[in-house]
Scaffold this motif. Structure first.
Motif, PDB file in Angstrom:
ATOM      1  N   SER A  42      -1.012   4.245  10.617  1.00  0.00           N
ATOM      2  CA  SER A  42      -2.256   3.480  10.685  1.00  0.00           C
ATOM      3  C   SER A  42      -2.169   2.213   9.854  1.00  0.00           C
ATOM      4  CB  SER A  42      -3.417   4.357  10.187  1.00  0.00           C
ATOM      5  OG  SER A  42      -4.619   3.623  10.157  1.00  0.00           O
ATOM      6  N   ASP A  43      -1.574   2.323   8.683  1.00  0.00           N
ATOM      7  CA  ASP A  43      -1.468   1.173   7.781  1.00  0.00           C
ATOM      8  C   ASP A  43      -0.536   0.102   8.346  1.00  0.00           C
ATOM      9  OD1 ASP A  43      -1.996  -0.326   5.583  1.00  0.00           O
ATOM     10  OD2 ASP A  43      -1.133   1.046   4.126  1.00  0.00           O
ATOM     11  N   VAL A  44       0.613   0.521   8.886  1.00  0.00           N
ATOM     12  CA  VAL A  44       1.580  -0.470   9.363  1.00  0.00           C
ATOM     13  C   VAL A  44       1.076  -1.172  10.627  1.00  0.00           C
ATOM     14  CG1 VAL A  44       3.061   0.840  10.979  1.00  0.00           C
ATOM     15  CG2 VAL A  44       4.098  -0.798   9.399  1.00  0.00           C
ATOM     16  N   THR A  45       0.257  -0.485  11.421  1.00  0.00           N
ATOM     17  CA  THR A  45      -0.265  -1.113  12.643  1.00  0.00           C
ATOM     18  C   THR A  45      -1.471  -2.008  12.375  1.00  0.00           C
ATOM     19  OG1 THR A  45      -1.588   0.875  13.099  1.00  0.00           O
ATOM     20  CG2 THR A  45       0.564   0.721  14.167  1.00  0.00           C
ATOM     21  N   SER A  46      -2.089  -1.839  11.218  1.00  0.00           N
ATOM     22  CA  SER A  46      -3.286  -2.632  10.911  1.00  0.00           C
ATOM     23  C   SER A  46      -2.962  -3.913  10.139  1.00  0.00           C
ATOM     24  CB  SER A  46      -4.290  -1.799  10.107  1.00  0.00           C
ATOM     25  OG  SER A  46      -3.747  -1.413   8.851  1.00  0.00           O
ATOM     26  N   HIS A  47      -1.700  -4.120   9.840  1.00  0.00           N
ATOM     27  CA  HIS A  47      -1.288  -5.337   9.129  1.00  0.00           C
ATOM     28  C   HIS A  47      -0.261  -6.107   9.963  1.00  0.00           C
ATOM     29  CE1 HIS A  47      -2.861  -3.016   5.696  1.00  0.00           C
ATOM     30  NE2 HIS A  47      -3.038  -4.188   5.102  1.00  0.00           N
ATOM     31  N   GLU A  48      -0.360  -7.422   9.921  1.00  0.00           N
ATOM     32  CA  GLU A  48       0.606  -8.263  10.628  1.00  0.00           C
ATOM     33  C   GLU A  48       1.923  -8.312   9.856  1.00  0.00           C
ATOM     34  OE1 GLU A  48       0.944 -12.833  12.447  1.00  0.00           O
ATOM     35  OE2 GLU A  48      -0.779 -12.218  11.221  1.00  0.00           O
ATOM     36  N   LYS A  49       3.032  -8.223  10.588  1.00  0.00           N
ATOM     37  CA  LYS A  49       4.374  -8.277   9.995  1.00  0.00           C
ATOM     38  C   LYS A  49       4.529  -7.258   8.862  1.00  0.00           C
ATOM     39  CE  LYS A  49       6.840 -11.905   9.561  1.00  0.00           C
ATOM     40  NZ  LYS A  49       7.408 -13.202   9.098  1.00  0.00           N
ATOM     41  N   ALA A  50       4.150  -6.016   9.144  1.00  0.00           N
ATOM     42  CA  ALA A  50       4.256  -4.950   8.150  1.00  0.00           C
ATOM     43  C   ALA A  50       5.543  -4.161   8.342  1.00  0.00           C
ATOM     44  CB  ALA A  50       3.054  -4.026   8.242  1.00  0.00           C
ATOM     45  N   LYS A  51       6.068  -3.625   7.247  1.00  0.00           N
ATOM     46  CA  LYS A  51       7.270  -2.801   7.275  1.00  0.00           C
ATOM     47  C   LYS A  51       7.083  -1.583   6.375  1.00  0.00           C
ATOM     48  CE  LYS A  51      10.147  -5.328   9.787  1.00  0.00           C
ATOM     49  NZ  LYS A  51      10.774  -4.805  11.041  1.00  0.00           N
ATOM     50  N   PHE A  52       7.709  -0.483   6.790  1.00  0.00           N
ATOM     51  CA  PHE A  52       7.782   0.679   5.906  1.00  0.00           C
ATOM     52  C   PHE A  52       8.850   0.414   4.848  1.00  0.00           C
ATOM     53  CE2 PHE A  52       6.668   2.717  10.086  1.00  0.00           C
ATOM     54  CZ  PHE A  52       5.372   3.088   9.743  1.00  0.00           C
ATOM     55  N   ILE A  53       8.637   0.962   3.661  1.00  0.00           N
ATOM     56  CA  ILE A  53       9.661   0.882   2.631  1.00  0.00           C
ATOM     57  C   ILE A  53       9.798   2.247   1.952  1.00  0.00           C
ATOM     58  CG2 ILE A  53       8.039   0.032   0.864  1.00  0.00           C
ATOM     59  CD1 ILE A  53      10.458  -1.597  -0.257  1.00  0.00           C
ATOM     60  N   ALA A  54      11.039   2.659   1.759  1.00  0.00           N
ATOM     61  CA  ALA A  54      11.313   3.914   1.046  1.00  0.00           C
ATOM     62  C   ALA A  54      12.222   3.574  -0.131  1.00  0.00           C
ATOM     63  CB  ALA A  54      11.942   4.937   1.986  1.00  0.00           C
ATOM     64  N   GLY A  55      13.537   3.822   0.017  1.00  0.00           N
ATOM     65  CA  GLY A  55      14.460   3.470  -1.071  1.00  0.00           C
ATOM     66  C   GLY A  55      14.563   1.977  -1.295  1.00  0.00           C
ATOM     67  N   GLY A  56      14.441   1.205  -0.224  1.00  0.00           N
ATOM     68  CA  GLY A  56      14.440  -0.257  -0.336  1.00  0.00           C
ATOM     69  C   GLY A  56      15.782  -0.878  -0.650  1.00  0.00           C
ATOM     70  N   THR A  57      16.870  -0.109  -0.520  1.00  0.00           N
ATOM     71  CA  THR A  57      18.176  -0.607  -0.957  1.00  0.00           C
ATOM     72  C   THR A  57      18.721  -1.730  -0.082  1.00  0.00           C
ATOM     73  OG1 THR A  57      19.266   1.178   0.270  1.00  0.00           O
ATOM     74  CG2 THR A  57      18.824   1.558  -2.065  1.00  0.00           C
ATOM     75  N   ASN A  58      18.218  -1.876   1.121  1.00  0.00           N
ATOM     76  CA  ASN A  58      18.622  -2.983   1.998  1.00  0.00           C
ATOM     77  C   ASN A  58      17.485  -3.980   2.186  1.00  0.00           C
ATOM     78  OD1 ASN A  58      19.616  -3.365   5.474  1.00  0.00           O
ATOM     79  ND2 ASN A  58      20.288  -4.535   3.717  1.00  0.00           N
ATOM     80  N   SER A  77       0.848  -1.190   0.000  1.00  0.00           N
ATOM     81  CA  SER A  77       0.000   0.000   0.000  1.00  0.00           C
ATOM     82  C   SER A  77       0.883   1.239   0.000  1.00  0.00           C
ATOM     83  CB  SER A  77      -0.938   0.016   1.209  1.00  0.00           C
ATOM     84  OG  SER A  77      -0.186   0.038   2.424  1.00  0.00           O
ATOM     85  N   LYS A  78       0.323   2.362  -0.450  1.00  0.00           N
ATOM     86  CA  LYS A  78       1.062   3.619  -0.494  1.00  0.00           C
ATOM     87  C   LYS A  78       0.440   4.593   0.504  1.00  0.00           C
ATOM     88  CE  LYS A  78       2.620   5.148  -4.481  1.00  0.00           C
ATOM     89  NZ  LYS A  78       4.033   4.709  -4.528  1.00  0.00           N
ATOM     90  N   ALA A  79       1.288   5.150   1.371  1.00  0.00           N
ATOM     91  CA  ALA A  79       0.803   6.100   2.376  1.00  0.00           C
ATOM     92  C   ALA A  79       0.874   7.524   1.827  1.00  0.00           C
ATOM     93  CB  ALA A  79       1.635   5.992   3.645  1.00  0.00           C
ATOM     94  N   ARG A  80      -0.114   8.331   2.169  1.00  0.00           N
ATOM     95  CA  ARG A  80      -0.140   9.714   1.687  1.00  0.00           C
ATOM     96  C   ARG A  80       0.474  10.694   2.687  1.00  0.00           C
ATOM     97  NH1 ARG A  80      -5.172   8.253   3.351  1.00  0.00           N
ATOM     98  NH2 ARG A  80      -6.146   9.564   4.979  1.00  0.00           N
ATOM     99  N   ASP A  81       0.537  10.260   3.964  1.00  0.00           N
ATOM    100  CA  ASP A  81       1.117  11.122   5.002  1.00  0.00           C
ATOM    101  C   ASP A  81       1.576  10.241   6.163  1.00  0.00           C
ATOM    102  OD1 ASP A  81      -1.250  10.472   6.431  1.00  0.00           O
ATOM    103  OD2 ASP A  81      -2.239  12.292   5.721  1.00  0.00           O
ATOM    104  N   VAL A  82       2.198  10.871   7.158  1.00  0.00           N
ATOM    105  CA  VAL A  82       2.740  10.117   8.296  1.00  0.00           C
ATOM    106  C   VAL A  82       1.643   9.386   9.042  1.00  0.00           C
ATOM    107  CG1 VAL A  82       3.892  10.329  10.532  1.00  0.00           C
ATOM    108  CG2 VAL A  82       4.767  11.593   8.553  1.00  0.00           C
ATOM    109  N   SER A  83       0.527  10.048   9.267  1.00  0.00           N
ATOM    110  CA  SER A  83      -0.571   9.447  10.025  1.00  0.00           C
ATOM    111  C   SER A  83      -1.109   8.195   9.339  1.00  0.00           C
ATOM    112  CB  SER A  83      -1.703  10.471  10.195  1.00  0.00           C
ATOM    113  OG  SER A  83      -2.791   9.900  10.880  1.00  0.00           O
ATOM    114  N   SER A  84      -1.326   8.266   8.026  1.00  0.00           N
ATOM    115  CA  SER A  84      -1.853   7.092   7.315  1.00  0.00           C
ATOM    116  C   SER A  84      -0.822   5.972   7.247  1.00  0.00           C
ATOM    117  CB  SER A  84      -2.310   7.483   5.908  1.00  0.00           C
ATOM    118  OG  SER A  84      -1.224   7.919   5.111  1.00  0.00           O
ATOM    119  N   ALA A  85       0.456   6.332   7.206  1.00  0.00           N
ATOM    120  CA  ALA A  85       1.510   5.308   7.196  1.00  0.00           C
ATOM    121  C   ALA A  85       1.504   4.524   8.501  1.00  0.00           C
ATOM    122  CB  ALA A  85       2.869   5.965   6.982  1.00  0.00           C
TER     123      ALA A  85
END
Length: 331
Positions: free
Chosen positions: A17-33, A7-15
């Protein structure tokens, strides 16, 4: 790579909310690691929250008269930013010592702080690794450990933190601004990363629901007397065997303040303020620098293949302090 939702977050708050509502969720930005680790099943998130569209991409002055680096500013944009180059050249040089130009264009400042270790056994899913699978054992202690830690280790892990940028941030005493479901908080850089202890799988003191929003640099940047030294096996795209961020504030030939941080030697950038304080009010001489180097490596332990790093680190400290002292303000 295992299947995952996205999923794509539009702001910090939605990010958050999204990561806490899914099991084993991670943020991704550049993804280089993260993506590298997902491809080899070292990390297996079930959901990724893309934060690249969030407005965290600016570098601006902060309330303390320093600079605030947005978490999604690229490493390249940070290194070449006019104010970073002018006021914090130690940070600029450290960033440019890491990775490749292509990776620095993608990697973000917030993501740089969250890099995982490059220990061979962490990447090899056929071998025991407490960082990858808690309680399975540490293959590196009796294995090929040439690149691994000599300070702050435990019987559970001798991995090292790979970042160059973080070594400079540690010496500058930056602060990390984070936001989570419980609100905002500030983490001093010295407390952001953890030593392995008996929980080496926990790299930082960042909570699962928290997102890094920015990094604050203090007003003092040590722009006149500094150096970043990285000792490695080859000149390009190699992680440090030992790296040193050295910064001095001088009054003639007398040290008013000294900062040091070591990379490639511990589970986090290594600071020892009591050893740095040994230089305060003292002449900037090789003899004084050698005393500090000995104090910095007190308690260091090699594991066979990496025994050489103890002496290498001492010599690197002395040489880095000498280089920082001899710098001219115009250089």
């Amino acid at each position: 790579m295992r299947p995952f939702t996205f999923s794509k977050a539009r702001d910090v708050s939605s990010a958050i909310s999204d990561v806490t509502s899914h099991e084993k969720a991670k943020f991704i930005a550049g993804g280089t690691n993260l993506l590298d680790l997902m491809k080899i099943d070292v990390m297996t998130p079930r959901h990724l929250v893309d934060i690249t569209n969030i407005a965290l991409k600016t570098i601006e002055e902060n309330e303390e008269g320093g600079l605030r680096l947005g978490a999604l500013v690229s490493n390249a944009d940070t290194a070449y930013h006019e104010q970073v180059e002018k006021r914090y050249p130690l940070l600029s040089h450290a960033i440019l010592a890491g990775a490749t130009g292509q990776l620095r264009n993608m990697a973000t400042d917030g993501g740089n702080l969250l890099q995982r270790t490059r220990c061979y056994y962490f990447y090899d899913t056929d071998t025991p690794c407490n960082k990858r699978e808690p309680g399975s054992g540490c293959s590196a202690i009796k294995g090929y450990n040439r690149d691994l830690a000599i300070l702050g280790t435990s019987e559970y892990c001798i991995a090292t933190h790979p970042s160059d940028m973080c070594v400079a941030l540690a010496a500058l005493e930056a602060k990390v601004n984070v936001t989570g479901k419980d609100g905002d908080r500030v983490i001093p850089f010295a407390k952001f990363h953890r030593l392995p202890g008996d929980t080496p799988h926990i790299d930082t003191n960042l909570k699962e629901d928290e997102i890094i929003t920015s990094i604050d640099l203090p007003a003092k940047g040590f722009a006149e007397h500094y150096t970043y030294m990285k000792l490695r096996d080859r000149a390009s795209y190699a992680f440090a065997l030992v790296s040193v961020a050295a910064a001095l504030e001088m009054d003639g030939d007398t040290v008013k303040e000294a900062r040091l941080a070591l990379g490639g030697v511990a589970h986090k950038p290594w600071r020892k303020p009591e050893a740095e304080a040994m230089l305060q009010g003292k002449p900037a001489t090789r003899g004084q620098f050698q005393k500090v180097a000995e104090a910095y490596l007190e308690g260091a332990r090699g594991y066979g293949y990496n025994d050489f790093k103890i002496e290498l680190a001492k010599r690197a400290i002395v040489r880095s302090l000498e280089q920082a002292f001899k710098m001219e303000a115009s250089s």
